[in-house]
Design a protein around this motif. Structure first.
Motif, PDB file in Angstrom:
ATOM      1  N   SER A 160      48.190  36.021  29.620  1.00  0.00           N
ATOM      2  CA  SER A 160      49.272  37.004  29.536  1.00  0.00           C
ATOM      3  C   SER A 160      48.892  38.199  28.673  1.00  0.00           C
ATOM      4  O   SER A 160      49.479  39.278  28.802  1.00  0.00           O
ATOM      5  N   VAL A 161      47.907  38.004  27.782  1.00  0.00           N
ATOM      6  CA  VAL A 161      47.412  39.125  26.970  1.00  0.00           C
ATOM      7  C   VAL A 161      46.915  40.245  27.877  1.00  0.00           C
ATOM      8  O   VAL A 161      46.967  41.422  27.508  1.00  0.00           O
ATOM      9  N   TRP A 162      46.451  39.869  29.086  1.00  0.00           N
ATOM     10  CA  TRP A 162      45.991  40.877  30.049  1.00  0.00           C
ATOM     11  C   TRP A 162      47.000  41.105  31.165  1.00  0.00           C
ATOM     12  O   TRP A 162      47.263  42.242  31.543  1.00  0.00           O
ATOM     13  N   THR A 163      47.608  40.030  31.686  1.00  0.00           N
ATOM     14  CA  THR A 163      48.485  40.173  32.855  1.00  0.00           C
ATOM     15  C   THR A 163      49.788  40.910  32.539  1.00  0.00           C
ATOM     16  O   THR A 163      50.364  41.534  33.422  1.00  0.00           O
ATOM     17  N   GLU A 164      50.244  40.826  31.283  1.00  0.00           N
ATOM     18  CA  GLU A 164      51.518  41.457  30.931  1.00  0.00           C
ATOM     19  C   GLU A 164      51.314  42.866  30.383  1.00  0.00           C
ATOM     20  O   GLU A 164      52.108  43.355  29.577  1.00  0.00           O
ATOM     21  N   LYS A 209      51.957  37.847  40.718  1.00  0.00           N
ATOM     22  CA  LYS A 209      51.712  37.441  39.335  1.00  0.00           C
ATOM     23  C   LYS A 209      50.642  36.344  39.280  1.00  0.00           C
ATOM     24  O   LYS A 209      49.788  36.338  38.383  1.00  0.00           O
ATOM     25  N   ARG A 210      50.664  35.434  40.248  1.00  0.00           N
ATOM     26  CA  ARG A 210      49.640  34.380  40.272  1.00  0.00           C
ATOM     27  C   ARG A 210      48.269  34.967  40.566  1.00  0.00           C
ATOM     28  O   ARG A 210      47.260  34.485  40.051  1.00  0.00           O
ATOM     29  N   LEU A 211      48.229  35.998  41.391  1.00  0.00           N
ATOM     30  CA  LEU A 211      46.949  36.657  41.673  1.00  0.00           C
ATOM     31  C   LEU A 211      46.423  37.368  40.422  1.00  0.00           C
ATOM     32  O   LEU A 211      45.212  37.397  40.175  1.00  0.00           O
ATOM     33  N   GLU A 212      47.323  37.944  39.634  1.00  0.00           N
ATOM     34  CA  GLU A 212      46.911  38.567  38.372  1.00  0.00           C
ATOM     35  C   GLU A 212      46.351  37.513  37.418  1.00  0.00           C
ATOM     36  O   GLU A 212      45.356  37.756  36.722  1.00  0.00           O
ATOM     37  N   ARG A 213      46.972  36.354  37.383  1.00  0.00           N
ATOM     38  CA  ARG A 213      46.457  35.271  36.550  1.00  0.00           C
ATOM     39  C   ARG A 213      45.056  34.868  37.012  1.00  0.00           C
ATOM     40  O   ARG A 213      44.176  34.606  36.183  1.00  0.00           O
ATOM     41  N   ALA A 214      44.881  34.811  38.318  1.00  0.00           N
ATOM     42  CA  ALA A 214      43.560  34.454  38.852  1.00  0.00           C
ATOM     43  C   ALA A 214      42.516  35.488  38.443  1.00  0.00           C
ATOM     44  O   ALA A 214      41.375  35.139  38.074  1.00  0.00           O
ATOM     45  N   GLN A 215      42.879  36.763  38.489  1.00  0.00           N
ATOM     46  CA  GLN A 215      41.948  37.818  38.077  1.00  0.00           C
ATOM     47  C   GLN A 215      41.589  37.670  36.595  1.00  0.00           C
ATOM     48  O   GLN A 215      40.424  37.873  36.205  1.00  0.00           O
ATOM     49  N   ALA A 216      42.573  37.313  35.785  1.00  0.00           N
ATOM     50  CA  ALA A 216      42.312  37.114  34.354  1.00  0.00           C
ATOM     51  C   ALA A 216      41.371  35.930  34.135  1.00  0.00           C
ATOM     52  O   ALA A 216      40.474  35.983  33.283  1.00  0.00           O
ATOM     53  N   LEU A 217      41.555  34.865  34.915  1.00  0.00           N
ATOM     54  CA  LEU A 217      40.671  33.707  34.794  1.00  0.00           C
ATOM     55  C   LEU A 217      39.239  34.056  35.189  1.00  0.00           C
ATOM     56  O   LEU A 217      38.287  33.547  34.599  1.00  0.00           O
ATOM     57  N   VAL A 218      39.088  34.921  36.187  1.00  0.00           N
ATOM     58  CA  VAL A 218      37.742  35.352  36.579  1.00  0.00           C
ATOM     59  C   VAL A 218      37.086  36.129  35.444  1.00  0.00           C
ATOM     60  O   VAL A 218      35.893  35.943  35.149  1.00  0.00           O
ATOM     61  N   LEU A 219      37.850  36.979  34.785  1.00  0.00           N
ATOM     62  CA  LEU A 219      37.317  37.741  33.651  1.00  0.00           C
ATOM     63  C   LEU A 219      36.844  36.801  32.535  1.00  0.00           C
ATOM     64  O   LEU A 219      35.754  36.967  31.985  1.00  0.00           O
ATOM     65  N   ILE A 220      37.683  35.800  32.226  1.00  0.00           N
ATOM     66  CA  ILE A 220      37.320  34.846  31.171  1.00  0.00           C
ATOM     67  C   ILE A 220      36.137  33.996  31.617  1.00  0.00           C
ATOM     68  O   ILE A 220      35.166  33.810  30.877  1.00  0.00           O
ATOM     69  N   GLY A 221      36.234  33.465  32.837  1.00  0.00           N
ATOM     70  CA  GLY A 221      35.199  32.567  33.336  1.00  0.00           C
ATOM     71  C   GLY A 221      33.836  33.228  33.427  1.00  0.00           C
ATOM     72  O   GLY A 221      32.816  32.590  33.142  1.00  0.00           O
ATOM     73  N   ASP A 222      33.816  34.496  33.813  1.00  0.00           N
ATOM     74  CA  ASP A 222      32.545  35.202  33.924  1.00  0.00           C
ATOM     75  C   ASP A 222      31.860  35.308  32.560  1.00  0.00           C
ATOM     76  O   ASP A 222      30.645  35.115  32.449  1.00  0.00           O
ATOM     77  N   ILE A 223      32.626  35.583  31.525  1.00  0.00           N
ATOM     78  CA  ILE A 223      32.074  35.697  30.168  1.00  0.00           C
ATOM     79  C   ILE A 223      31.620  34.342  29.655  1.00  0.00           C
ATOM     80  O   ILE A 223      30.532  34.196  29.080  1.00  0.00           O
ATOM     81  N   PHE A 224      32.439  33.302  29.871  1.00  0.00           N
ATOM     82  CA  PHE A 224      32.082  31.960  29.416  1.00  0.00           C
ATOM     83  C   PHE A 224      30.823  31.454  30.125  1.00  0.00           C
ATOM     84  O   PHE A 224      29.970  30.814  29.505  1.00  0.00           O
ATOM     85  N   SER A 225      30.718  31.726  31.422  1.00  0.00           N
ATOM     86  CA  SER A 225      29.581  31.213  32.207  1.00  0.00           C
ATOM     87  C   SER A 225      28.255  31.837  31.781  1.00  0.00           C
ATOM     88  O   SER A 225      27.195  31.248  31.993  1.00  0.00           O
TER      89      SER A 225
END
Length: 269
Positions: free
Chosen positions: A43-47, A196-212
């Motif tokens: 939500s730090v990004w999606t909101e 909103k769920r698609l925005e959450r998915a985009q945020a997860l991709v941003l996080i996941g890409d950095i973690f990976s």
């Protein structure tokens, strides 16, 4: 259907069923807490307006989390496991909105293949550790001049590494299993509008890409990461053993083929 609370209160309910229900309850509570935390994180990004400045700040926040976690024991492996799960689950939802949903279907298929592979790796690691312990026990019982203190020490280190490998892969399997449930709950909640769920998915991709992509610098690799070193050595030795067995089979086949060539009644290829 009998409610779990009622079933737990029944005096004749087998203990095994009660334990299973209790584990399921504890796991669900864990998943619910993690869903709430992940919702707050994205939500730090999606909101927001999701502009370039906000996105860069969000990514920098995730990089700081990587810096804190990567120095923990197996920290890099944990980050990669989390990142891969986030990207896989989020990509599945995002691709399902394109190409008549075929992209999402293939993503789910690939996710199931990964799950099967991870499950097999976990089981094979436990079997490998058990076999190595049995080999060491036989060598210890047999003794002899070949069973020196140096040989015993080498086997002890190998056994320790393989036990740690099995334990880590079991932990990794559990982490990813829980995270899959968490991502499914976050991304597939029908009470939440699809945009909103698609925005959450985009945020997860941003996080996941950095973690990976998390890595340690050569200076950050140290002797205190002894457990990871033992696991790495066990993996190398397992690869060497597999290579030796493969080479041995190849030589045996070549020898058999050469012997067949010398026989008068065997047709030549």
């Amino acid at each position: 259907m009998i409610a779990p609370q009622l079933l737990l209160s029944l005096p004749r309910t087998p203990r095994r069923i009660r334990r299973r229900l209790e584990r399921a309850r504890v796991r669900q509570e864990r998943v619910d807490k993690l869903v709430s935390k992940l919702k707050d994180r994205v939500s730090v990004w999606t909101e927001t307006d999701k502009g370039e400045d906000v996105t860069r700040a969000f990514q920098e926040k995730m990089r700081l989390e990587v810096e804190n976690l990567k120095m923990e024991s197996f920290g890099i492996d944990i980050l990669h496991a989390i990142g891969q799960t986030y990207v896989s689950k989020a990509s599945s939802l995002l691709r399902s909105q394109k190409f008549l949903g075929f992209g999402g279907f293939f993503s789910r298929l690939r996710d199931k293949g990964t799950l099967v592979k991870e499950t097999w790796n976990t089981i094979s690691s436990a079997i490998d550790a058990q076999q190595t312990m049995e080999d060491m026990a036989r060598m210890e019982e047999k003794g002899g001049e070949d069973w020196t203190d140096e040989k015993r020490s080498e086997y002890e280190r190998r056994v320790t590494g393989k036990i740690l490998t099995a334990a880590w892969r079991g932990s990794k399997w559990e982490i990813q299993s829980v995270l899959r449930e968490v991502c499914d709950a976050l991304l597939n909640d029908k009470k939440v509008p699809l945009p909103k769920r698609l925005e959450r998915a985009q945020a997860l991709v941003l996080i996941g890409d950095i973690f990976s992509k998390a890595q340690r610098s050569p200076e950050e690799e140290g002797d205190y990461l002894v457990f990871e070193q033992l696991v790495a050595e066990a993996a190398i030795k397992k690869e060497d053993e597999s290579k030796r067995k493969k080479d041995k089979k190849t030589k045996e086949k070549s020898a058999a083929a050469a012997a067949a060539e010398d026989l008068p009644n065997v047709p030549k290829a």
